[in-house]
Structure formats: structure tokens, C-alpha cells
Design a protein around this motif. Structure first.
Motif, PDB file in Angstrom:
ATOM      1  N   ASP A 154      43.163  53.440  38.177  1.00 42.54           N
ATOM      2  CA  ASP A 154      44.219  53.612  37.190  1.00 42.54           C
ATOM      3  C   ASP A 154      43.749  54.487  36.026  1.00 42.54           C
ATOM      4  O   ASP A 154      42.595  54.927  35.964  1.00 42.54           O
ATOM      5  CB  ASP A 154      44.645  52.239  36.674  1.00 42.54           C
ATOM      6  N   ASP A 167      42.918  44.347  41.392  1.00 42.70           N
ATOM      7  CA  ASP A 167      42.438  44.040  40.046  1.00 42.70           C
ATOM      8  C   ASP A 167      40.924  44.230  40.072  1.00 42.70           C
ATOM      9  O   ASP A 167      40.184  43.380  40.593  1.00 42.70           O
ATOM     10  CB  ASP A 167      42.810  42.603  39.685  1.00 42.70           C
ATOM     11  N   ASN A 168      40.457  45.336  39.529  1.00 40.01           N
ATOM     12  CA  ASN A 168      39.045  45.675  39.659  1.00 40.01           C
ATOM     13  C   ASN A 168      38.141  44.851  38.757  1.00 40.01           C
ATOM     14  O   ASN A 168      36.970  44.630  39.087  1.00 40.01           O
ATOM     15  CB  ASN A 168      38.852  47.166  39.404  1.00 40.01           C
ATOM     16  N   ALA A 170      38.663  41.679  38.239  1.00 40.97           N
ATOM     17  CA  ALA A 170      38.516  40.473  39.052  1.00 40.97           C
ATOM     18  C   ALA A 170      37.538  40.706  40.206  1.00 40.97           C
ATOM     19  O   ALA A 170      36.774  39.797  40.572  1.00 40.97           O
ATOM     20  CB  ALA A 170      39.871  40.035  39.592  1.00 40.97           C
ATOM     21  N   ASP A 201      38.378  52.300  37.980  1.00 42.54           N
ATOM     22  CA  ASP A 201      38.108  51.188  38.884  1.00 42.54           C
ATOM     23  C   ASP A 201      36.629  50.816  38.875  1.00 42.54           C
ATOM     24  O   ASP A 201      36.270  49.638  38.879  1.00 42.54           O
ATOM     25  CB  ASP A 201      38.613  51.488  40.295  1.00 42.54           C
ATOM     26  N   ASP A 204      35.822  49.146  35.467  1.00 41.69           N
ATOM     27  CA  ASP A 204      36.370  47.797  35.399  1.00 41.69           C
ATOM     28  C   ASP A 204      35.537  46.826  36.231  1.00 41.69           C
ATOM     29  O   ASP A 204      35.301  45.673  35.820  1.00 41.69           O
ATOM     30  CB  ASP A 204      37.817  47.786  35.884  1.00 41.69           C
ATOM     31  N   GLN A 301      39.749  46.301  49.979  1.00 41.99           N
ATOM     32  CA  GLN A 301      41.165  46.496  49.669  1.00 41.99           C
ATOM     33  C   GLN A 301      41.792  47.266  50.828  1.00 41.99           C
ATOM     34  O   GLN A 301      41.149  48.112  51.449  1.00 41.99           O
ATOM     35  CB  GLN A 301      41.337  47.258  48.356  1.00 41.99           C
ATOM     36  N   ARG A 329      51.690  43.473  45.178  1.00 40.50           N
ATOM     37  CA  ARG A 329      50.389  42.993  44.712  1.00 40.50           C
ATOM     38  C   ARG A 329      49.341  43.241  45.794  1.00 40.50           C
ATOM     39  O   ARG A 329      49.460  42.747  46.906  1.00 40.50           O
ATOM     40  CB  ARG A 329      50.463  41.503  44.361  1.00 40.50           C
TER      41      ARG A 329
END
Length: 341
Positions: A154, A167-168, A170, A201, A204, A301, A329
């Protein structure tokens, strides 16, 4: 016969997408082009069937995917997923063009985005490099009426419409918790290998990883991070040097790519005890390493889900329709050698 939008497009010398933009009063069309279309509407005596137009809303969706060109197996899978959409897109009224850019190159990415013709495209998906020039290029596309989705990675500050990815933070926290549970009691140095600080990413994942390690596992010491540019040769050389110079490394977290180099470095190191290792993205290389025990965990992913999600979201945004959050999601999968698909 009544004139159709095809007749207007032919008379004005523009695409059907441009005619659709003008008829629906959407931005992103130059004034001179808009005048040509409106002149063709008048000259041909076109009368719009509002009911039919509403029924056929979003009748055609020309999309552009801007992807990094590299030998990274994950991006190869991502590209194949885009190709699959392109092959079956006719039934869903979707056409897809892929634009290649070098990985981690903000200038090349911004240039590629600026080269997109807003009259020929309604939506753009990109693997973002988190840089002001890229955010500015995305803002320019948005100002011209295009819908924009960031894919996999992102932007920190952007007007993009949606992010299709895991959710990187996480993911990084998950990696730290696993390493803490399996290697935290004996303690020791932990080595992180990342691709580049220029992509959000990776940053994060590092942020999530470091926060858990610091707060919950004080016996684990985070070493200076290796930035391997997702290149196997760089990763192998840098990690091999770290393993040789820092005895007792108990765990390695590879949060980017270059996993062939990761595996070669681990396999060439004569360790007195097993180095607990976590990598990202399931591929033939990481699968083999899981089976042999050289890697313990792979966080994954689904690139196909991400691409399909990006297409669904772009279509919905073009049509002004809501998206289904649960459907879009992207989940984080955790693979051991015991649950390989």
C-alpha cells in the motif's frame, strides 16, 4: 435504425469507454474530445434509453495492472493471475493490460502511471512503492476520474480507492510470536532479511515483528536488518556473512523474497543447533525447504484472490456500488510441512 454508442464512437473517432464517460458526465475526458462526442450525439440524433443505460451500467471495464518485472516467484504467480483474468475477462466485460516496471523503482512507477491514458482506461491496480512521487501520480489519476487499487503493498498517504493485500503488520507480529514461542526460551540474536525499506508491506512487517519481539521476548536480540532487494544473490551473500560473523543466531525471519538465496545461505552454514526460520510466500523453493526442515514456517498470501479482489473492487467503484468487505479481506495463511497443500 436508431444510432448507437458504437456509431457515436466511430463518428467521433474515440473509444466506447470515452463515449460512456461523456454520456455519464464522468471526469477524465479532455474538453476537445468531449466536444467531438457531443457533436456526434447531435449530428446522429442519438437519444439515450435511460432504462437500458442503467441496466447496462459499467458495460465495459478496461483496466491496467502495473506490476514489477522480476524473477520473484510470488510476482510470477501474481502475473499469471492477471493473465487468467485477461483470458476470461470477455465474459465479465473486463479487458486487462499489464504494464511492467522495475521493482522498487519509484520514478519508473510514477512515470508509468502518468503514461496511462485516462480516456482508454477506467481503473488501475498497482504494486506500490511508497514514495511521494507515486502518491502524487495516483492523485493525478484520481483527479482524472480513474479508480485506483493498490495491490500487495500500500501507500502511506494516498487517495487510492482500496488496498488488496494482507495486513502486513499482523504478518510481522505473527512471525515474531512464532519465533518467540519456538526460540524465545533459549534466546539469542535474531536476523531479519527484507527486500527494501521503500515498500510499505516490508516496513509494516518489520514494524510488527520488532514491536512483539521487544515487548514480549526480551531474550531475543534483533540484529541490524539485511536489505536484500529480493535478490537471491544479495540475500545469500549478506545472510551468509551475518551467520559467519554472529555466532549463535537462533532465528531468521525473511519478510521479503530472494528465498533461494536464503536457503543456500542456511544450507551452507554449519550450525551447532537448528536456526528457526520463517519465510514468506509458498513456492516450489519454499515448499521443498519446508519438506526438508530447512525452513520451519511459511506465511502466505493468495495472489489469485488479490487480483480477483482488485478487479471486483475496481468494477464496483466504477459503477458506484458498495464492496463486500468480507469478500475482499485477504487472509494470511500459515504453512508448516504438516499442512502443505
Amino acid at each position: 435504425m436508431k444510432p448507437t454508442v458504437h456509431d457515436i464512437a466511430a463518428h467521433a473517432g474515440v473509444s466506447l469507454a470515452t463515449v460512456d464517460r461523456v454520456l455519464n458526465r464522468r471526469p477524465g475526458v479532455r474538453a476537445v474530445t468531449r466536444d467531438k462526442v457531443e457533436e456526434a450525439v447531435i449530428r446522429l440524433g442519438y437519444v439515450r434509453d435511460t432504462a437500458a443505460a442503467n441496466l447496462a451500467k459499467g458495460h465495459h471495464y478496461p483496466l491496467v495492472f502495473v506490476l514489477p518485472r522480476s524473477d520473484n516467484p510470488f510476482f510470477g504467480a501474481l502475473r499469471r493471475a492477471v493473465d487468467d483474468v485477461a483470458e476470461r475477462g470477455g465474459g465479465e466485460r473486463v479487458t486487462v493490460e499489464i504494464v511492467d516496471v522495475p521493482p522498487f523503482d519509484a520514478r519508473a512507477l510514477a512515470t508509468a502511471l502518468d503514461a496511462i491514458d485516462p480516456e482508454a482506461v477506467c481503473g488501475v491496480a498497482l504494486v506500490a512503492v511508497d514514495a511521494p512521487s507515486v502518491a502524487a501520480a495516483v492523485a493525478r489519476l484520481k483527479a482524472m476520474g480513474l479508480k485506483v487499487v493498490t495491490l500487495v503493498s500500500d501507500l502511506a498517504h494516498s487517495t487510492r480507492d482500496h488496498y488488496a493485500g494482507i495486513d502486513n503488520i499482523a504478518a510481522g507480529r505473527t512471525a515474531a510470536s512464532l519465533i518467540g514461542r519456538f526460540a524465545g526460551e533459549r534466546g539469542g540474536p535474531v536476523q531479519v532479511v527484507m527486500g527494501s525499506l521503500s515498500v510499505r508491506d516490508h516496513r509494516d512487517r518489520l514494524e510488527g515483528f520488532a514491536s512483539v519481539l521487544e515487548a514480549e521476548y526480551p531474550a531475543l536480540d534483533l540484529l541490524p536488518v539485511i536489505e536484500g532487494l529480493d535478490t537471491a544473490e544479495i540475500v545469500e551473500r549478506a545472510l551468509g556473512q551475518a551467520l559467519a560473523e554472529t555466532p549463535g543466531i537462533c532465528a531468521v525471519y525473511s519478510l521479503g523474497a530472494g528465498n533461494r538465496g536464503l536457503i543456500d545461505a542456511l544450507g551452507g552454514h554449519d550450525a551447532e543447533r537448528h536456526i528457526f526460520t520463517i519465510a514468506h510466500e509458498l513456492s516450489p523453493v519454499t515448499t521443498k525447504a519446508l519438506e526438508s526442515g530447512l525452513i520451519d514456517v511459511v506465511l502466505h498470501q493468495d495472489p489469485g484472490h488479490e487480483v480477483r479482489s482488485a478487479v471486483r473492487v475496481l468494477r464496483a467503484k466504477v459503477d458506484g456500488q458498495p464492496i463486500i468487505a468480507s469478500q475482499e479481506r485477504i487472509r494470511l495463511d500459515i504453512f508448516l510441512r504438516d499442512n502443505l497443500p
